[in-house]
Scaffold this motif. Structure first.
Motif, mmCIF file in Angstrom:
data_model
loop_
_atom_site.group_PDB
_atom_site.id
_atom_site.type_symbol
_atom_site.label_atom_id
_atom_site.label_comp_id
_atom_site.label_asym_id
_atom_site.label_seq_id
_atom_site.Cartn_x
_atom_site.Cartn_y
_atom_site.Cartn_z
ATOM 1 N N THR A 161 -0.679 2.696 -7.373
ATOM 2 C CA THR A 161 -1.283 2.890 -6.194
ATOM 3 C C THR A 161 -2.553 1.753 -6.420
ATOM 4 O O THR A 161 -2.547 0.807 -5.293
ATOM 5 C CB THR A 161 -2.335 4.031 -6.073
ATOM 6 N N CYS A 162 -3.077 1.506 -7.409
ATOM 7 C CA CYS A 162 -4.123 0.366 -7.695
ATOM 8 C C CYS A 162 -3.532 -1.044 -7.558
ATOM 9 O O CYS A 162 -4.210 -1.858 -6.979
ATOM 10 C CB CYS A 162 -4.851 0.677 -8.987
ATOM 11 N N VAL A 211 0.829 -1.195 0.012
ATOM 12 C CA VAL A 211 0.104 0.004 -0.021
ATOM 13 C C VAL A 211 1.042 1.076 0.062
ATOM 14 O O VAL A 211 0.598 2.276 -0.987
ATOM 15 C CB VAL A 211 -1.037 -0.011 1.192
ATOM 16 N N CYS A 267 -8.890 -7.000 -6.624
ATOM 17 C CA CYS A 267 -8.713 -7.436 -5.061
ATOM 18 C C CYS A 267 -9.392 -8.676 -4.668
ATOM 19 O O CYS A 267 -8.586 -9.138 -3.915
ATOM 20 C CB CYS A 267 -9.389 -6.168 -4.321
ATOM 21 N N ILE A 315 -2.956 -1.660 -3.978
ATOM 22 C CA ILE A 315 -4.217 -2.104 -3.173
ATOM 23 C C ILE A 315 -4.465 -3.330 -3.697
ATOM 24 O O ILE A 315 -4.868 -4.173 -2.696
ATOM 25 C CB ILE A 315 -5.250 -0.995 -3.698
ATOM 26 N N SER A 316 -4.361 -3.982 -4.917
ATOM 27 C CA SER A 316 -4.758 -5.227 -5.411
ATOM 28 C C SER A 316 -3.816 -6.231 -4.441
ATOM 29 O O SER A 316 -4.271 -7.296 -4.132
ATOM 30 C CB SER A 316 -4.905 -5.349 -6.724
ATOM 31 N N TRP A 366 1.612 3.684 -3.411
ATOM 32 C CA TRP A 366 1.123 5.113 -3.229
ATOM 33 C C TRP A 366 2.568 5.957 -3.682
ATOM 34 O O TRP A 366 2.205 6.890 -4.347
ATOM 35 C CB TRP A 366 0.589 5.569 -1.866
#
Length: 539
Positions: A440-441, A86, A302, A444-445, A90
């Motif tokens: 970022t994505c 995470v 996710c 998160i995934s 970012w």
């Protein structure tokens, strides 16, 4: 309608496979080689830690790590990995991929060495120090996921992009294999140099003073491949897609890629300015526009990664328990402590050779032909089939004459995990999101995946315990048994099939087509997701 395509991005999309592609694969891939070595080599030495540090009479079961300690040793690196994914995901979008790429490797090198040098006056002190450094090791490993995937996707051409990203991730298979081989070699050297009797009344009887060196050497050697590639990471230029689309510096992007591709590329600052002015290129992660365009995509990446890692990490981290439960590994009382490391490592190497490594490279070979969607759906399907095939007739597999069949089926679950969702869940998030949110994505995934790994690692240790108090390990509560645990893992894989329908096909499209970054606001309704393939997968 796509307009104002930047020549530097077009040049990357249509570039023929060149030496720099292979250099990028090796440089990024060695991070995953190290990741896998560090995360999974702990499984080879967990039993040894129990014999060394928990032999006293007050231990729940002398010679075995207490439940809470075993959970910490196996799970703390996963917690660090989740946090690193995470944070560095970012940071990769805020500061650039290259600026933080070397930092993750430096953390991994330092933490690997520090893990092997763990110290303490008591068993609790030593294990606590080990867990502390393994958390930070995981933190560095976590940063490698979004950064390596994003860098490789932004360097690759659109024709073979899937194979290049998958090849980076496939180095994880070699890391698992290398971890097993190193453990085999180290344990063999010490087992022959220092003889010790089998486990008799207590674990102390099976130990020699040099046994403490074994696990330390195995863990510290994880720093070597990461250290060897640090220089080359620092030499890589920033990706053109970040420089042009996020940093808005067309001149620098053209200069960097002219050197890489060895062609003259025009700097088109006016086009970059026009692209940055478009409303559909300015929305953030927590906006309605992102939710409309990519919200379901993020849910899909996710959930599928979460469900996959429940089964994948359970199976990987606790191979030794599965082998022991079917009787393939003999009881501890028949082996000295170092020879037990040898036997556990030998089993890991066999599974890696027969199932894990081939599965990764089958994905590399076929992902740009069969597509991500098909491979992921197929992988989840066969993982479900083989898990049920192991679980339903579980008593059949525990018989001595059927153990080879069990191992073949077990290896096939790893083969289809890697020739399936374990590879595709890594590839797709690096392709379908906008450049300014891509890292970022992906972070998160992948963090959702590590949440699944934590659930799997912690849950498996308890759930796999026998319901019969006379059979389960001391200190553990009653579980549902190995058979029912395998059924739960099969159901997790089955759910992964259904959530796969939320993930778009990304084969053969440029990154800008997939994310909608080159779409004109006036000619397309950007409230809808951009077209992602020649055929739309129904949800």
């Amino acid at each position: 309608m796509a307009r104002d395509d930047l020549s530097v991005l077009t040049a990357l999309d249509v570039a023929k496979t060149q030496w720099y592609h292979f250099t990028a694969i090796i440089v990024a891939g060695m991070g995953f080689f190290t990741d896998a070595y560090d995360l999974f080599s702990i499984a080879n030495v967990t039993k040894l830690l129990g014999r060394i540090y928990y032999t006293h009479e007050g231990a729940p079961k002398p010679g075995t790590l207490p439940p809470n300690v075993s959970l910490a040793v196996n799970g703390v690196a996963l917690c660090g990995t989740l946090a690193g994914q995470v944070f560095f995901g970012w940071l990769g979008d805020k500061m650039g991929r290259k600026k933080v790429y070397g930092l993750t490797l430096a953390i991994m090198v330092f933490s690997s060495i520090a893990s092997g040098l763990s110290f303490g006056h008591t068993a609790k002190g030593t294990v606590s120090t080990l867990c502390f450094f393994r958390f930070w090791l995981g933190f560095g490993i976590g940063g490698d996921y979004p950064l390596s995937a994003t860098i490789m996707s932004e360097y690759a051409n659109k024709k073979t992009r899937g194979a290049f990203i998958a090849a980076v991730f496939a180095m994880q298979g070699f890391g698992i294999l290398f971890g097993g081989l190193v453990s085999l070699v180290i344990s063999t050297i010490f087992d022959h140099a220092y003889s010790a009797p089998a486990y008799e009344v207590n674990a102390e009887a099976s130990l020699v003073p040099q046994a403490d060196y074994v696990w330390r050497i195995i863990l510290m050697l994880g720093a070597l491949p990461a250290a060897l590639t640090y220089y080359w990471r620092m030499k890589m230029p920033e990706t053109a897609r970040y420089t042009a689309l996020v940093a808005k510096n067309a001149k620098q992007a053209a200069q960097d890629m002219s050197k890489v591709l060895q062609v003259e590329i025009e700097a088109e600052q006016d086009k970059v300015d026009k692209l940055s002015e478009r409303d559909n290129n300015n929305f953030g992660l927590f906006t309605k526009k992102f939710a409309k365009r990519h919200g379901m995509h993020l849910v899909g990446t996710c959930t599928t990664w979460f469900l996959l890692d429940i089964a994948y990490y359970s199976s990987n981290l606790f191979q030794k328990d599965i082998y022991s439960s079917i009787g393939w590994l003999p009881p501890a009382k028949e082996m000295n402590a170092i020879h037990e490391v040898f036997r556990v490592s030998k089993a890991q190497v066999l599974i890696a050779l027969c199932g894990t490594v081939p599965g990764y490279w089958f994905t590399v070979a076929f992902i740009d032909h069969l597509g991500r969607f098909f491979i992921q759906l197929m992988g989840f399907f066969f993982m479900t089939v083989f898990m049920f095939a192991l679980a339903i007739p579980y008593d059949h597999w525990t018989k001595k004459e059927n153990r080879i069949g069990f191992l073949v089926m077990y290896a096939l679950t790893f083969f289809f995990a890697n020739f399936g969702p374990n590879s595709t869940t890594f590839v797709v998030p690096a392709e379908i999101f906008p450049a300014r949110l891509r890292s970022t994505c992906h972070g998160i995934s992948s963090a959702a995946g590590k949440a699944g790994a934590i659930v799997g690692a912690f849950g498996f240790l308890y759930a796999s315990q026998s319901k019969d108090a006379t059979k389960r390990d001391a200190g553990y509560p009653a579980g549902i048994g190995m058979k029912n645990t395998l059924i739960v893992l099969a159901v997790s894989n089955c759910l992964g099939m259904f959530f796969t329908f939320l993930v778009p096909e990304s084969k053969g499209k440029s990154l800008e087509e997939l994310s909608g970054e080159n779409e004109d606001e006036g000619t397309n309704d950007t409230s809808q997701p951009p077209p992602v393939s020649s055929r739309t997968v129904p949800v």
